[in-house]
Write a protein that holds these residues in place. Structure first.
Motif, PDB file in Angstrom:
ATOM      1  N   SER A  87       0.811  -1.223   0.000  1.00 34.79           N
ATOM      2  CA  SER A  87       0.000   0.000   0.000  1.00 34.79           C
ATOM      3  C   SER A  87       0.844   1.272   0.000  1.00 34.79           C
ATOM      4  CB  SER A  87      -0.979   0.035   1.190  1.00 34.79           C
ATOM      5  OG  SER A  87      -1.911  -1.020   1.083  1.00 34.79           O
ATOM      6  N   LEU A  88       2.136   1.150  -0.320  1.00 39.70           N
ATOM      7  CA  LEU A  88       2.975   2.320  -0.531  1.00 39.70           C
ATOM      8  C   LEU A  88       2.803   2.787  -1.969  1.00 39.70           C
ATOM      9  CD1 LEU A  88       6.320   1.111   1.120  1.00 39.70           C
ATOM     10  CD2 LEU A  88       4.500   2.447   2.177  1.00 39.70           C
ATOM     11  N   TYR A  89       3.306   3.990  -2.270  1.00 43.12           N
ATOM     12  CA  TYR A  89       3.338   4.424  -3.660  1.00 43.12           C
ATOM     13  C   TYR A  89       4.287   3.520  -4.443  1.00 43.12           C
ATOM     14  CZ  TYR A  89       0.820   8.667  -2.392  1.00 43.12           C
ATOM     15  OH  TYR A  89      -0.129   9.539  -1.957  1.00 43.12           O
ATOM     16  N   ASN A  90       4.046   3.407  -5.767  1.00 38.13           N
ATOM     17  CA  ASN A  90       4.880   2.539  -6.581  1.00 38.13           C
ATOM     18  C   ASN A  90       5.880   3.329  -7.430  1.00 38.13           C
ATOM     19  OD1 ASN A  90       3.354   3.552  -8.724  1.00 38.13           O
ATOM     20  ND2 ASN A  90       2.024   1.767  -8.844  1.00 38.13           N
ATOM     21  N   ARG A  91       6.704   2.600  -8.161  1.00 39.53           N
ATOM     22  CA  ARG A  91       7.739   3.218  -8.996  1.00 39.53           C
ATOM     23  C   ARG A  91       7.123   4.190 -10.008  1.00 39.53           C
ATOM     24  NH1 ARG A  91      12.937   1.716 -11.135  1.00 39.53           N
ATOM     25  NH2 ARG A  91      12.928  -0.125  -9.796  1.00 39.53           N
ATOM     26  N   ARG A  92       6.038   3.803 -10.616  1.00 41.91           N
ATOM     27  CA  ARG A  92       5.401   4.652 -11.626  1.00 41.91           C
ATOM     28  C   ARG A  92       5.016   6.003 -11.040  1.00 41.91           C
ATOM     29  NH1 ARG A  92      -0.251   3.222 -14.870  1.00 41.91           N
ATOM     30  NH2 ARG A  92      -0.564   5.280 -15.797  1.00 41.91           N
ATOM     31  N   PHE A  93       4.407   5.972  -9.859  1.00 44.34           N
ATOM     32  CA  PHE A  93       4.002   7.228  -9.226  1.00 44.34           C
ATOM     33  C   PHE A  93       5.212   8.102  -8.920  1.00 44.34           C
ATOM     34  CE2 PHE A  93       3.117   9.825  -5.473  1.00 44.34           C
ATOM     35  CZ  PHE A  93       1.985  10.495  -5.885  1.00 44.34           C
ATOM     36  N   LEU A  94       6.289   7.490  -8.451  1.00 44.07           N
ATOM     37  CA  LEU A  94       7.498   8.250  -8.124  1.00 44.07           C
ATOM     38  C   LEU A  94       8.018   8.973  -9.358  1.00 44.07           C
ATOM     39  CD1 LEU A  94       9.806   8.980  -6.150  1.00 44.07           C
ATOM     40  CD2 LEU A  94      10.966   6.890  -6.912  1.00 44.07           C
ATOM     41  N   TYR A  95       8.102   8.266 -10.467  1.00 45.32           N
ATOM     42  CA  TYR A  95       8.635   8.872 -11.691  1.00 45.32           C
ATOM     43  C   TYR A  95       7.700   9.953 -12.234  1.00 45.32           C
ATOM     44  CZ  TYR A  95      12.741   5.960 -12.500  1.00 45.32           C
ATOM     45  OH  TYR A  95      13.988   5.383 -12.416  1.00 45.32           O
ATOM     46  N   GLU A  96       6.395   9.721 -12.151  1.00 48.95           N
ATOM     47  CA  GLU A  96       5.446  10.670 -12.734  1.00 48.95           C
ATOM     48  C   GLU A  96       5.224  11.897 -11.854  1.00 48.95           C
ATOM     49  OE1 GLU A  96       1.875   8.523 -13.538  1.00 48.95           O
ATOM     50  OE2 GLU A  96       2.661   7.582 -15.363  1.00 48.95           O
ATOM     51  N   SER A  97       5.444  11.757 -10.556  1.00 42.29           N
ATOM     52  CA  SER A  97       5.078  12.838  -9.635  1.00 42.29           C
ATOM     53  C   SER A  97       6.261  13.540  -8.992  1.00 42.29           C
ATOM     54  CB  SER A  97       4.169  12.288  -8.524  1.00 42.29           C
ATOM     55  OG  SER A  97       3.047  11.638  -9.051  1.00 42.29           O
ATOM     56  N   PHE A  98       7.464  13.036  -9.194  1.00 34.02           N
ATOM     57  CA  PHE A  98       8.613  13.556  -8.455  1.00 34.02           C
ATOM     58  C   PHE A  98       8.802  15.056  -8.661  1.00 34.02           C
ATOM     59  CE2 PHE A  98      13.123  14.548  -7.930  1.00 34.02           C
ATOM     60  CZ  PHE A  98      13.325  14.089  -6.637  1.00 34.02           C
ATOM     61  N   ASP A  99       8.675  15.521  -9.886  1.00 36.17           N
ATOM     62  CA  ASP A  99       8.930  16.937 -10.172  1.00 36.17           C
ATOM     63  C   ASP A  99       7.967  17.864  -9.439  1.00 36.17           C
ATOM     64  OD1 ASP A  99      11.025  16.295 -11.807  1.00 36.17           O
ATOM     65  OD2 ASP A  99       9.886  16.435 -13.670  1.00 36.17           O
ATOM     66  N   GLY A 145      21.319   4.244   0.915  1.00 38.94           N
ATOM     67  CA  GLY A 145      22.058   5.197   0.105  1.00 38.94           C
ATOM     68  C   GLY A 145      21.266   6.477  -0.026  1.00 38.94           C
ATOM     69  N   ILE A 146      21.943   7.614   0.082  1.00 38.62           N
ATOM     70  CA  ILE A 146      21.249   8.905   0.119  1.00 38.62           C
ATOM     71  C   ILE A 146      21.808   9.843  -0.940  1.00 38.62           C
ATOM     72  CG2 ILE A 146      20.655  10.913   1.545  1.00 38.62           C
ATOM     73  CD1 ILE A 146      21.280   9.074   3.999  1.00 38.62           C
ATOM     74  N   SER A 147      20.909  10.408  -1.753  1.00 35.54           N
ATOM     75  CA  SER A 147      21.290  11.473  -2.682  1.00 35.54           C
ATOM     76  C   SER A 147      20.425  12.689  -2.396  1.00 35.54           C
ATOM     77  CB  SER A 147      21.135  11.022  -4.141  1.00 35.54           C
ATOM     78  OG  SER A 147      19.812  10.607  -4.412  1.00 35.54           O
ATOM     79  N   LEU A 148      21.016  13.856  -2.536  1.00 36.38           N
ATOM     80  CA  LEU A 148      20.303  15.107  -2.278  1.00 36.38           C
ATOM     81  C   LEU A 148      19.985  15.802  -3.595  1.00 36.38           C
ATOM     82  CD1 LEU A 148      22.356  16.538   0.727  1.00 36.38           C
ATOM     83  CD2 LEU A 148      20.460  14.916   0.740  1.00 36.38           C
ATOM     84  N   PHE A 149      18.835  16.420  -3.633  1.00 39.27           N
ATOM     85  CA  PHE A 149      18.478  17.168  -4.844  1.00 39.27           C
ATOM     86  C   PHE A 149      18.210  18.632  -4.477  1.00 39.27           C
ATOM     87  CE2 PHE A 149      14.733  14.966  -3.190  1.00 39.27           C
ATOM     88  CZ  PHE A 149      13.733  15.920  -3.183  1.00 39.27           C
ATOM     89  N   PRO A 150      18.708  19.526  -5.335  1.00 42.29           N
ATOM     90  CA  PRO A 150      19.244  19.293  -6.691  1.00 42.29           C
ATOM     91  C   PRO A 150      20.753  19.015  -6.745  1.00 42.29           C
ATOM     92  CG  PRO A 150      19.056  21.636  -6.316  1.00 42.29           C
ATOM     93  CD  PRO A 150      18.525  20.976  -5.062  1.00 42.29           C
ATOM     94  N   ARG A 151      21.443  18.980  -5.607  1.00 38.41           N
ATOM     95  CA  ARG A 151      22.904  18.873  -5.623  1.00 38.41           C
ATOM     96  C   ARG A 151      23.399  17.640  -6.371  1.00 38.41           C
ATOM     97  NH1 ARG A 151      25.671  18.115   0.020  1.00 38.41           N
ATOM     98  NH2 ARG A 151      24.973  15.983  -0.360  1.00 38.41           N
ATOM     99  N   ASP A 152      22.757  16.473  -6.130  1.00 35.34           N
ATOM    100  CA  ASP A 152      23.226  15.229  -6.731  1.00 35.34           C
ATOM    101  C   ASP A 152      22.454  14.845  -7.982  1.00 35.34           C
ATOM    102  OD1 ASP A 152      25.067  14.956  -4.660  1.00 35.34           O
ATOM    103  OD2 ASP A 152      23.623  13.881  -3.397  1.00 35.34           O
ATOM    104  N   GLY A 153      21.589  15.734  -8.445  1.00 40.18           N
ATOM    105  CA  GLY A 153      20.824  15.463  -9.656  1.00 40.18           C
ATOM    106  C   GLY A 153      19.478  16.133  -9.621  1.00 40.18           C
ATOM    107  N   LEU A 154      18.908  16.323 -10.800  1.00 40.42           N
ATOM    108  CA  LEU A 154      17.589  16.935 -10.929  1.00 40.42           C
ATOM    109  C   LEU A 154      16.519  15.900 -11.275  1.00 40.42           C
ATOM    110  CD1 LEU A 154      18.543  20.165 -12.925  1.00 40.42           C
ATOM    111  CD2 LEU A 154      18.001  19.997 -10.491  1.00 40.42           C
ATOM    112  N   GLU A 155      16.894  14.911 -12.096  1.00 38.94           N
ATOM    113  CA  GLU A 155      15.954  13.878 -12.520  1.00 38.94           C
ATOM    114  C   GLU A 155      15.916  12.750 -11.492  1.00 38.94           C
ATOM    115  OE1 GLU A 155      14.083  14.218 -15.166  1.00 38.94           O
ATOM    116  OE2 GLU A 155      15.042  16.111 -15.769  1.00 38.94           O
ATOM    117  N   VAL A 156      14.741  12.156 -11.318  1.00 39.85           N
ATOM    118  CA  VAL A 156      14.612  11.079 -10.346  1.00 39.85           C
ATOM    119  C   VAL A 156      15.476   9.885 -10.735  1.00 39.85           C
ATOM    120  CG1 VAL A 156      12.572  10.064 -11.470  1.00 39.85           C
ATOM    121  CG2 VAL A 156      12.964   9.711  -9.021  1.00 39.85           C
ATOM    122  N   SER A 157      15.635   9.643 -12.033  1.00 41.02           N
ATOM    123  CA  SER A 157      16.473   8.522 -12.472  1.00 41.02           C
ATOM    124  C   SER A 157      17.924   8.731 -12.050  1.00 41.02           C
ATOM    125  CB  SER A 157      16.379   8.343 -13.990  1.00 41.02           C
ATOM    126  OG  SER A 157      16.744   9.539 -14.661  1.00 41.02           O
TER     127      SER A 157
END
Length: 301
Positions: free
Chosen positions: A152-164, A262-274
Motif C-alpha cells: 500500500s505504498l506508492y509505486n515506482r510509476r508514481f514516483l517517476y510521474e510525480s517527483f517533479d 544510500g542517500i542522494s540530495l536534490f538538486p545537488r546530486d541530480g535533478l531527474e529522479v532517475s
C-alpha cells in the motif's frame, strides 16, 4: 485525481439536485481536501485543492460514522452550528455521502450545500450515493495505477510521474533489506510478503505526513524527504530508520533483517529522479561494502 470525471459528476449532480454548491473531497489523516468544487451562485471562497482540518469541515460526521448525513438546519446541528463556514457563507442546509475504495477504506465525500433551510432530504442523499458508487470505480483505478498492491505504498510509476511536483529540494533515501533472501528461502514467500508489508507500515509510521514512501519493487524501497537538505538532519532520520527497520525481536518469526541505505540530495546530486536513484544506488552499494546496516551519502563517497 481525474478532474474531468469529478467535474462531470458534479455537473450531473447539479442537474438533478437543487443546490448552490457541490464538491468532492478527500480525507487524509486529519485533513479534508476539496478535490473539485462547483459553485452555482453561492460564492463560497473555496477552490480546488484547498485543505482544511477535518474538525472545520462539514464532512466530519461522515468521517466519524462513515454514513450519509442530511442537515436541514445548520444553525442548530451539533456539528455545524459552531463552524466558521456556517456563518461566513450563510450555509443553512447540507447533504453529504461517503465515497469508499472497493476494499471499504474511506476515500472522501460528495456533498451539496445551500443557503435555504430544509433544502435536502433522503432523495438527494440517494442520488449522491449513486454518484459516489460511480466515483469509487474512478478512484480505485487511479489507486491501482499508483499504489503498490502488497504494501500500500506508492509505486515506482508514481514516483517517476510525480517527483517533479513534490518539491525542488530534499533528500532521496534508497534502501533494501539485508537478509531478506534468507527469509524467503527459509520461511517461504508468504512470510516474505508479510515482512514487506510490515516494512511498509513502519515506513508510513516513520514519515507521517512528512515525506513520500515508495516500494520500487522486490525488497527495494525509497523515502523522499521534501525540503530536508542538511546532512545533520538527514543523518538523524537515517539513523532512526536503521533502528526501526532492524528491530524484529517481537516479530512473529525469528528473522534477522537490517537495511543498507544510500542517500542522494536534490538538486545537488541530480535533478531527474532517475539520476538521483542511480546515485543513491551507488551510495547504497558502498553502505553494503561497509558492513551493511548503515547509511552512506552519495557526495561523500
Amino acid at each position: 485525481m481525474n478532474f474531468k470525471v469529478a467535474n462531470d459528476l458534479l455537473d450531473l449532480a447539479s442537474s438533478l439536485i437543487e443546490g448552490k454548491f457541490f464538491y468532492i473531497g478527500k480525507f487524509e489523516n486529519n485533513t479534508f481536501t476539496f478535490m473539485k468544487v462547483l459553485d452555482n451562485g453561492m460564492v463560497v471562497n473555496v477552490n480546488d485543492g484547498d485543505t482544511i482540518n477535518i474538525s472545520e469541515s462539514y464532512c466530519q460526521q461522515i468521517f466519524r460514522d462513515r454514513e450519509p448525513v442530511i442537515i436541514s438546519n445548520t444553525d442548530t446541528h451539533a456539528c455545524t452550528k459552531k463552524l466558521d463556514l456556517t456563518k461566513i457563507y450563510n450555509i443553512q442546509s447540507y447533504v453529504g455521502v461517503p465515497i469508499f475504495y472497493q476494499d471499504g477504506e474511506l476515500y472522501g465525500t460528495i456533498c451539496a450545500i445551500d443557503n435555504e433551510k430544509s433544502k435536502f432530504d433522503q432523495k438527494e442523499a440517494d442520488v449522491l450515493s449513486r454518484f459516489a458508487n460511480l466515483y469509487t470505480n474512478v478512484v480505485e483505478l487511479e489507486r491501482k495505477a499508483k499504489i503498490d498492491e502488497l504494501t500500500s505504498l506508492y509505486n515506482r510509476r508514481f514516483l517517476y510521474e510525480s517527483f517533479d511536483s513534490i518539491c525542488k529540494h530534499g533528500a532521496l533515501v534508497l534502501f533494501d533489506l539485508d537478509g531478506f533472501k534468507e527469509v524467503n528461502d527459509h520461511f517461504g514467500h508468504e512470510v516474505g510478503d508479510s515482512v514487506l508489508k510490515e516494512v511498509g507500515k513502519r515506513m508510513k509510521d516513520f514519515l507521517g505526513n512528512n515525506g513520500l514512501a515508495v516500494r520500487l519493487g522486490g525488497d527495494e524501497f525509497v523515502i523522499v524527504l521534501p525540503d530536508v537538505t542538511e546532512n545533520s538532519e538527514i543523518e538523524i532520520k537515517a539513523s532512526s530508520l536503521l533502528k526501526i527497520l532492524s528491530d524484529w525481536e517481537d516479530y512473529d518469526y525469528n528473522i534477522r533483517i537490517t537495511v543498507s541505505i544510500g542517500i542522494s540530495l536534490f538538486p545537488r546530486d541530480g535533478l531527474e529522479v532517475s539520476t538521483l536513484l542511480k546515485n543513491a544506488d551507488i551510495a547504497m552499494y558502498h553502505a553494503k561494502k561497509s558492513g551493511k546496516n548503515t547509511f552512506q551519502f552519495f557526495n561523500t563517497i
